[in-house]
Design an enzyme around this catalytic site. Structure first.
Site, PDB file in Angstrom:
ATOM      1  N   HIS A 135       0.838  -1.190   0.000  1.00 38.66           N
ATOM      2  CA  HIS A 135       0.000   0.000   0.000  1.00 38.66           C
ATOM      3  C   HIS A 135       0.878   1.246   0.000  1.00 38.66           C
ATOM      4  O   HIS A 135       2.098   1.164   0.184  1.00 38.66           O
ATOM      5  CB  HIS A 135      -0.923   0.030   1.224  1.00 38.66           C
ATOM      6  N   LYS A 139      -0.840   4.871   4.498  1.00 41.21           N
ATOM      7  CA  LYS A 139      -1.730   3.914   5.164  1.00 41.21           C
ATOM      8  C   LYS A 139      -1.242   3.697   6.586  1.00 41.21           C
ATOM      9  O   LYS A 139      -0.081   3.392   6.836  1.00 41.21           O
ATOM     10  CB  LYS A 139      -1.767   2.589   4.400  1.00 41.21           C
TER      11      LYS A 139
END
Length: 239
Positions: A135, A139
């Site tokens: 990600h 995040k």
């Protein structure tokens, strides 16, 4: 449909755009600067609440929405030790609640494929299983809620794996999750089964946030006017 957006970051703004394109109305937008506006009266202006905030605030925000009696969906991860309390609150206030670690239609189909593959591999201990997830660096949680959901579905099928571990080999009966944070990746999840003879890998890669936001709006449309506890399997009729 009148929507309250609880959390107005990148996901909230993506949801807003899709909801408006579909003819819905945003009647409340709650971010860090106006959290005090999340009152019962303001919540009740909406037909449904969509919560994408932070792991630290999600539970309290969801509870306020449910206590106001408004159907609520939540997509924030890493607060699930309180999930049962939120579900009971939903039932107590005779409204609707849907939590999902991922609202993407593609990811939810991927969940089904993962469960089937794990079932097929249940008696194949010669294959070592692991999960990779990548990600963007903003995040906040690791592993992702999606990776945890994938891991738990695998653990439900493989008796020779007992728990998941993060970024470590652990014991022979541990399921390893490798979490990577690299910009600008919106999200990639891979399940690997490796043996001396061959490898089997399934992968889902998100190209942008549109899939997540679109699924969240679809979930909101589904629970609007309903009562009870639901999942994305209900929304997508996945059985």
């Amino acid at each position: 449909m009148k929507i309250a957006l609880i959390g107005y970051g990148k996901m909230g703004k993506a949801i807003e755009s899709i909801a408006i394109d579909k003819g819905h109305q945003i009647v409340l937008k709650i971010g860090r600067s106006n959290a005090h506006e999340l009152t019962t009266d303001n919540i009740r202006l909406a037909d449904v609440c969509i919560e994408f905030s932070t792991p630290e605030t999600a539970f309290d925000l969801v509870m306020k929405c449910l206590q106001a009696g408004i159907p609520t969906i939540s997509g924030t991860t890493a607060w699930l030790h309180h999930l049962a309390e939120a579900q009971q609150c939903c039932l107590n206030h005779q409204t609707a609640f849907l939590y999902a670690s991922n609202f993407s239609i593609g990811v939810n189909i991927f969940f089904e494929v993962n469960r089937l593959l794990a079932k097929l591999m249940a008696h194949r201990p010669e294959y070592e299983v692991s999960i990779d997830e990548t990600h963007h660096t903003q995040k906040k949680d690791a592993p992702s809620g999606t990776a945890v959901s994938l891991a738990e579905d695998i653990l439900a099928q493989l008796d020779h794996k007992k728990q998941w571990v993060l970024n470590t080999d652990g014991q022979a009966d541990d399921l390893r999750i490798n979490a990577y944070r690299i910009d600008p990746a919106p999200g990639t999840h891979s399940i690997h089964y490796r043996s001396e003879i061959d490898d089997i890998t399934i992968t889902h890669t998100a190209h942008n946030r549109i899939g997540f936001a679109s699924g969240a709006v679809q979930a909101a449309e589904f629970i609007c006017g309903r009562q009870g506890l639901y999942t994305m399997k209900d929304v997508l009729n996945l059985g």
